[in-house]
Scaffold this motif. Structure first.
Motif, PDB file in Angstrom:
ATOM      1  N   GLU A 130     -10.222   2.052  18.936  1.00 27.66           N
ATOM      2  CA  GLU A 130     -10.350   0.892  18.045  1.00 27.66           C
ATOM      3  C   GLU A 130      -9.071   0.067  18.059  1.00 27.66           C
ATOM      4  OE1 GLU A 130     -12.812  -0.400  16.190  1.00 27.66           O
ATOM      5  OE2 GLU A 130     -14.079   0.967  17.334  1.00 27.66           O
ATOM      6  N   ALA A 131      -7.933   0.782  17.958  1.00 27.85           N
ATOM      7  CA  ALA A 131      -6.647   0.080  17.906  1.00 27.85           C
ATOM      8  C   ALA A 131      -6.438  -0.746  19.173  1.00 27.85           C
ATOM      9  CB  ALA A 131      -5.525   1.096  17.749  1.00 27.85           C
ATOM     10  N   MET A 132      -6.840  -0.191  20.313  1.00 31.82           N
ATOM     11  CA  MET A 132      -6.658  -0.910  21.563  1.00 31.82           C
ATOM     12  C   MET A 132      -7.577  -2.127  21.610  1.00 31.82           C
ATOM     13  SD  MET A 132      -7.069   0.500  25.404  1.00 31.82           S
ATOM     14  CE  MET A 132      -6.046  -0.132  26.726  1.00 31.82           C
ATOM     15  N   LEU A 133      -8.799  -1.948  21.121  1.00 35.21           N
ATOM     16  CA  LEU A 133      -9.734  -3.079  21.114  1.00 35.21           C
ATOM     17  C   LEU A 133      -9.169  -4.226  20.286  1.00 35.21           C
ATOM     18  CD1 LEU A 133     -13.192  -1.351  20.721  1.00 35.21           C
ATOM     19  CD2 LEU A 133     -12.379  -2.688  22.649  1.00 35.21           C
ATOM     20  N   VAL A 134      -8.580  -3.867  19.133  1.00 30.04           N
ATOM     21  CA  VAL A 134      -8.002  -4.913  18.278  1.00 30.04           C
ATOM     22  C   VAL A 134      -6.857  -5.604  18.996  1.00 30.04           C
ATOM     23  CG1 VAL A 134      -6.719  -5.293  16.160  1.00 30.04           C
ATOM     24  CG2 VAL A 134      -8.713  -3.801  16.157  1.00 30.04           C
ATOM     25  N   LYS A 135      -6.050  -4.783  19.673  1.00 35.75           N
ATOM     26  CA  LYS A 135      -4.862  -5.326  20.341  1.00 35.75           C
ATOM     27  C   LYS A 135      -5.238  -6.309  21.439  1.00 35.75           C
ATOM     28  CE  LYS A 135      -0.948  -2.815  20.659  1.00 35.75           C
ATOM     29  NZ  LYS A 135      -0.016  -1.791  21.141  1.00 35.75           N
ATOM     30  N   THR A 176      -7.922  -8.176  21.514  1.00 40.25           N
ATOM     31  CA  THR A 176      -8.822  -9.225  21.080  1.00 40.25           C
ATOM     32  C   THR A 176      -8.017 -10.424  20.595  1.00 40.25           C
ATOM     33  OG1 THR A 176     -10.261  -7.468  20.320  1.00 40.25           O
ATOM     34  CG2 THR A 176     -10.826  -9.703  19.649  1.00 40.25           C
ATOM     35  N   ASP A 177      -8.397 -11.595  21.052  1.00 37.63           N
ATOM     36  CA  ASP A 177      -7.752 -12.812  20.560  1.00 37.63           C
ATOM     37  C   ASP A 177      -8.111 -13.014  19.099  1.00 37.63           C
ATOM     38  OD1 ASP A 177      -7.040 -13.034  23.107  1.00 37.63           O
ATOM     39  OD2 ASP A 177      -8.297 -14.757  23.605  1.00 37.63           O
ATOM     40  N   SER A 178      -7.219 -13.679  18.364  1.00 36.10           N
ATOM     41  CA  SER A 178      -7.567 -13.981  16.979  1.00 36.10           C
ATOM     42  C   SER A 178      -8.631 -15.078  16.987  1.00 36.10           C
ATOM     43  CB  SER A 178      -6.328 -14.435  16.221  1.00 36.10           C
ATOM     44  OG  SER A 178      -5.563 -15.314  17.003  1.00 36.10           O
ATOM     45  N   PRO A 179      -9.589 -15.006  16.047  1.00 38.29           N
ATOM     46  CA  PRO A 179     -10.703 -15.958  16.087  1.00 38.29           C
ATOM     47  C   PRO A 179     -10.248 -17.397  15.835  1.00 38.29           C
ATOM     48  CG  PRO A 179     -10.803 -14.553  14.146  1.00 38.29           C
ATOM     49  CD  PRO A 179      -9.731 -14.011  15.004  1.00 38.29           C
ATOM     50  N   THR A 180     -10.834 -18.292  16.541  1.00 35.62           N
ATOM     51  CA  THR A 180     -10.545 -19.716  16.378  1.00 35.62           C
ATOM     52  C   THR A 180     -11.847 -20.407  16.009  1.00 35.62           C
ATOM     53  OG1 THR A 180     -10.958 -20.010  18.732  1.00 35.62           O
ATOM     54  CG2 THR A 180      -8.676 -19.724  18.062  1.00 35.62           C
ATOM     55  N   PRO A 181     -11.743 -21.626  15.476  1.00 32.27           N
ATOM     56  CA  PRO A 181     -12.977 -22.350  15.130  1.00 32.27           C
ATOM     57  C   PRO A 181     -13.927 -22.496  16.327  1.00 32.27           C
ATOM     58  CG  PRO A 181     -11.028 -23.577  14.459  1.00 32.27           C
ATOM     59  CD  PRO A 181     -10.552 -22.305  15.055  1.00 32.27           C
ATOM     60  N   LYS A 182     -13.335 -22.668  17.508  1.00 36.29           N
ATOM     61  CA  LYS A 182     -14.161 -22.843  18.700  1.00 36.29           C
ATOM     62  C   LYS A 182     -14.820 -21.531  19.096  1.00 36.29           C
ATOM     63  CE  LYS A 182     -13.463 -25.733  22.777  1.00 36.29           C
ATOM     64  NZ  LYS A 182     -12.444 -26.138  23.759  1.00 36.29           N
ATOM     65  N   ASN A 183     -14.073 -20.451  18.902  1.00 37.79           N
ATOM     66  CA  ASN A 183     -14.534 -19.135  19.348  1.00 37.79           C
ATOM     67  C   ASN A 183     -14.421 -18.165  18.177  1.00 37.79           C
ATOM     68  OD1 ASN A 183     -15.284 -16.952  20.824  1.00 37.79           O
ATOM     69  ND2 ASN A 183     -13.399 -16.821  22.025  1.00 37.79           N
ATOM     70  N   PRO A 184     -15.394 -18.181  17.261  1.00 34.99           N
ATOM     71  CA  PRO A 184     -15.251 -17.404  16.031  1.00 34.99           C
ATOM     72  C   PRO A 184     -15.329 -15.894  16.243  1.00 34.99           C
ATOM     73  CG  PRO A 184     -17.320 -18.604  16.055  1.00 34.99           C
ATOM     74  CD  PRO A 184     -16.623 -18.926  17.335  1.00 34.99           C
ATOM     75  N   LEU A 208       3.353  -2.516  23.841  1.00 32.60           N
ATOM     76  CA  LEU A 208       2.665  -3.784  24.087  1.00 32.60           C
ATOM     77  C   LEU A 208       2.376  -4.482  22.757  1.00 32.60           C
ATOM     78  CD1 LEU A 208       1.126  -5.689  25.973  1.00 32.60           C
ATOM     79  CD2 LEU A 208      -0.841  -4.203  25.738  1.00 32.60           C
ATOM     80  N   LEU A 209       2.646  -5.776  22.706  1.00 34.39           N
ATOM     81  CA  LEU A 209       2.343  -6.537  21.497  1.00 34.39           C
ATOM     82  C   LEU A 209       0.987  -7.205  21.638  1.00 34.39           C
ATOM     83  CD1 LEU A 209       5.695  -8.363  20.666  1.00 34.39           C
ATOM     84  CD2 LEU A 209       4.946  -6.090  20.039  1.00 34.39           C
ATOM     85  N   SER A 210       0.269  -7.282  20.516  1.00 37.15           N
ATOM     86  CA  SER A 210      -1.001  -8.007  20.550  1.00 37.15           C
ATOM     87  C   SER A 210      -0.719  -9.507  20.505  1.00 37.15           C
ATOM     88  CB  SER A 210      -1.866  -7.595  19.365  1.00 37.15           C
ATOM     89  OG  SER A 210      -1.263  -8.035  18.181  1.00 37.15           O
ATOM     90  N   LYS A 211      -1.768 -10.290  20.713  1.00 36.74           N
ATOM     91  CA  LYS A 211      -1.620 -11.750  20.700  1.00 36.74           C
ATOM     92  C   LYS A 211      -1.021 -12.227  19.382  1.00 36.74           C
ATOM     93  CE  LYS A 211      -3.503 -13.748  24.459  1.00 36.74           C
ATOM     94  NZ  LYS A 211      -4.913 -13.639  24.811  1.00 36.74           N
ATOM     95  N   GLU A 212      -1.481 -11.577  18.295  1.00 37.07           N
ATOM     96  CA  GLU A 212      -1.038 -11.979  16.966  1.00 37.07           C
ATOM     97  C   GLU A 212       0.444 -11.675  16.777  1.00 37.07           C
ATOM     98  OE1 GLU A 212      -2.703 -10.992  12.546  1.00 37.07           O
ATOM     99  OE2 GLU A 212      -3.929 -10.516  14.294  1.00 37.07           O
ATOM    100  N   GLU A 213       0.819 -10.448  17.176  1.00 33.04           N
ATOM    101  CA  GLU A 213       2.224 -10.048  17.048  1.00 33.04           C
ATOM    102  C   GLU A 213       3.115 -10.939  17.906  1.00 33.04           C
ATOM    103  OE1 GLU A 213       1.756  -5.254  16.362  1.00 33.04           O
ATOM    104  OE2 GLU A 213       1.405  -6.103  18.337  1.00 33.04           O
ATOM    105  N   LYS A 214       2.604 -11.292  19.050  1.00 36.63           N
ATOM    106  CA  LYS A 214       3.374 -12.172  19.933  1.00 36.63           C
ATOM    107  C   LYS A 214       3.613 -13.518  19.253  1.00 36.63           C
ATOM    108  CE  LYS A 214       2.754 -14.590  24.304  1.00 36.63           C
ATOM    109  NZ  LYS A 214       1.794 -14.809  25.386  1.00 36.63           N
TER     110      LYS A 214
END
Lengths: 299, 235
Positions: free
Chosen positions: B68-73, B75-83, B175-181
């Motif tokens: 689960e943790a890896m899947l979260v890492k 995954t891009d954070s949701p955007t209006p275009k790609n919820p 490794l940092l996730s997109k959010e952490e980055k």
């Protein structure tokens, strides 16, 4: 809340190129573009070679093909793909075919020869006596004939990478085929030269020949259209080559170099026009003489 | 050393490679039991030995699911275009190739297998380095349609005999996730191009399977500061 910076808000970024640096000229841009296009061409050619090797791994198209008399379509296809190859690429092709357990020659359908045993080195009887060779080198070809045919192609390949070549150089690879006469008629590449001296042929053959010739012409036209053959490079660097030659205009009449005026006797001591003081004879009017510091002193 | 006397050297080698691969999958964040990573030599020999005592590479393959943790890492954070963004990771298939030389043929077969089994990515462990043309295909494999989405990684057995990240001179890479980055870049008011870099061909980067554009945090011991964290942008 975002952390607040303790630094001053400066408007000037240090990363911006300073105004004093030389502006980029059109020529700089052209040079950069020229090199970029070469790299792009390189990528394209490398991809083509890779695709060609993947195709040629499963060659020839029919399992009963004879490497001595390949079918004209196979031969033409093979020759066309070989144009882009360097000898090292050709070695890779042989290697890949061997891994797939085929004879190294791309027009041969047979499997490669098996060495008599699994030993790493083998004794081989040759004209010069017994030689010890690697097992790998034994298992490259299905027969000596195929080796000869394959290497006949290899020596024709150009060492120069295809993206650096000038158009029109080395774009014909000959194959070593048995009973060449039959084959040359079938091979469209030779057809144009041979058609003229031997006009008396059966109608059917002439039709076939003209069809091949028409196809060849069409292919050549297509290649031209793609801009492949005639000087790919010259087209790209058109802006870099100056067609307009500017003469250097002489404004003043030429003057012979001035002879060394003073201390002409010492000219042989000069080092790039300068005569070291150490060897210079004592001069009366020399200003910074080592002993003149007390002359002007009062008293 | 007594227990090793009846096992062939090749068996011991493969055992070490196998363990390193398992550890690598665990460090990347795939689901993996701790017991799996330290399988004993006897158990390994019992499971994968052929009659003649040599390792049977054909039976060693396995697949892993991301945690689960890896899947979260990934995954891009949701955007209006790609919820509802899809994680950029999936099941991985690990295979040990038993062929003497690996060329285009084996690599293409492997890719085909990954696509047929709908695996997201794959790791192939080979005995000897691949041919040049196969490497060329591998380099472009991320962009071609016939390969799996996550690409294929190839390791040579020789490189996996020891787990390099366990060496005392290799600092910890996280490794940092997109959010952490994004947080990191905002905290230091940086553009990602202003970060120091790490090549994706770096041994540790290969071990972690870094992709271009990801950021790793490197935590190293420091005599003066205790621990020191630095960041690298994979390129």
């Amino acid at each position: 809340m975002t952390p607040k910076s303790i630094l001053k808000n400066s408007t000037v970024s240090t990363n911006e190129p300073s105004a004093t640096s030389k502006p980029y000229t059109q020529r700089h841009r052209d040079v950069a573009l020229q090199h970029a296009s070469i790299i792009e061409e390189q990528k394209r050619v490398e991809k083509e070679v890779l695709d060609a090797i993947m195709t040629l791994m499963d060659f020839p198209t029919s399992p009963t093909a004879d490497p001595m008399r390949p079918s004209p379509s196979d031969a033409l296809f093979f020759q066309g793909l070989m144009v882009n190859f360097q000898p090292s690429d050709y070695d890779s092709l042989i290697e890949e075919r061997n891994i797939a357990d085929r004879c190294g020659y791309a027009l041969c359908p047979r499997p490669k020869k098996k060495a008599p045993s699994k030993a790493r080195k083998h004794f081989i009887e040759t004209d010069k006596g017994v030689e010890i060779v690697d097992r790998r080198t034994l298992e490259v070809w299905c027969s000596d004939d195929c080796a000869r045919r394959a290497l006949y192609v290899k020596v024709q390949l150009s060492e120069e990478p295809a993206w650096m070549r000038r158009g029109g150089v080395n774009d014909k690879i000959e194959l070593l085929v048995e009973n060449a006469e039959d084959h040359h008629k079938a091979l469209p590449l030779r057809l144009k030269q041979e058609a003229a001296p031997k006009p008396a042929k059966s109608e059917e053959e002439e039709d076939v020949a003209s069809a091949w010739a028409a196809r060849d012409d069409a292919l050549a036209d297509l290649a031209l259209e793609r801009g492949e053959k005639p000087g790919r490079l010259s087209k790209a660097n058109k802006d870099l080559l100056r067609t307009h030659i500017q003469e250097r205009v002489q404004t003043a009449p030429s003057v012979p170099p001035e002879p060394p005026t003073q201390l002409s006797g010492q000219s042989h001591m000069a080092i790039e026009g300068h005569i070291p003081r150490a060897d210079r004879p004592k001069d009366e009017d020399e200003e910074d003489d080592g002993t003149d510091w007390d002359k002007h002193l009062p008293g | 050393m007594d227990e090793r006397s009846n096992v062939s050297p090749n068996m011991i080698k493969m055992w070490r490679v196998y363990r390193t691969v398992k550890e690598m999958c665990m460090d990347r964040g795939y689901e993996m039991l701790k017991e799996d990573t330290d399988i004993s030599l006897d158990e390994f020999a019992a499971r994968f030995a052929k009659e003649d005592g040599e390792p049977d590479r054909g039976r060693m393959h396995f697949s892993c699911q991301p945690t689960e943790a890896m899947l979260v890492k990934y995954t891009d954070s949701p955007t209006p275009k790609n919820p509802n963004p899809v994680p950029q990771i999936g099941t991985i298939w690990i295979e040990f190739n038993s062929d003497d030389a690996v060329g285009l043929k084996q690599l293409r077969d492997y890719m085909q297998h990954l696509v047929n089994g709908s695996f997201y990515s794959g790791i192939m462990v080979v005995q000897k380095p691949m041919t040049g043309m196969a490497l060329r295909l591998l380099r472009g494999s991320a962009s071609i349609e016939e390969g799996p989405k996550g690409g294929v990684e190839v390791f040579v057995e020789q490189d996996l005999l020891v787990n390099i990240t366990k060496h005392e001179l290799v600092p910890k890479h996280v490794l940092l996730s997109k959010e952490e980055k994004a947080q990191l870049l905002q905290r230091y008011r940086l553009k990602e191009t202003q970060l120091p870099r790490i090549q994706v061909t770096d041994p540790v980067a290969k071990y972690l399977g870094l992709r271009r554009g990801q950021v790793v945090k490197i935590i190293r011991k420091s005599e003066t500061a205790g621990r020191y964290a630095s960041y690298r942008w994979a390129i």
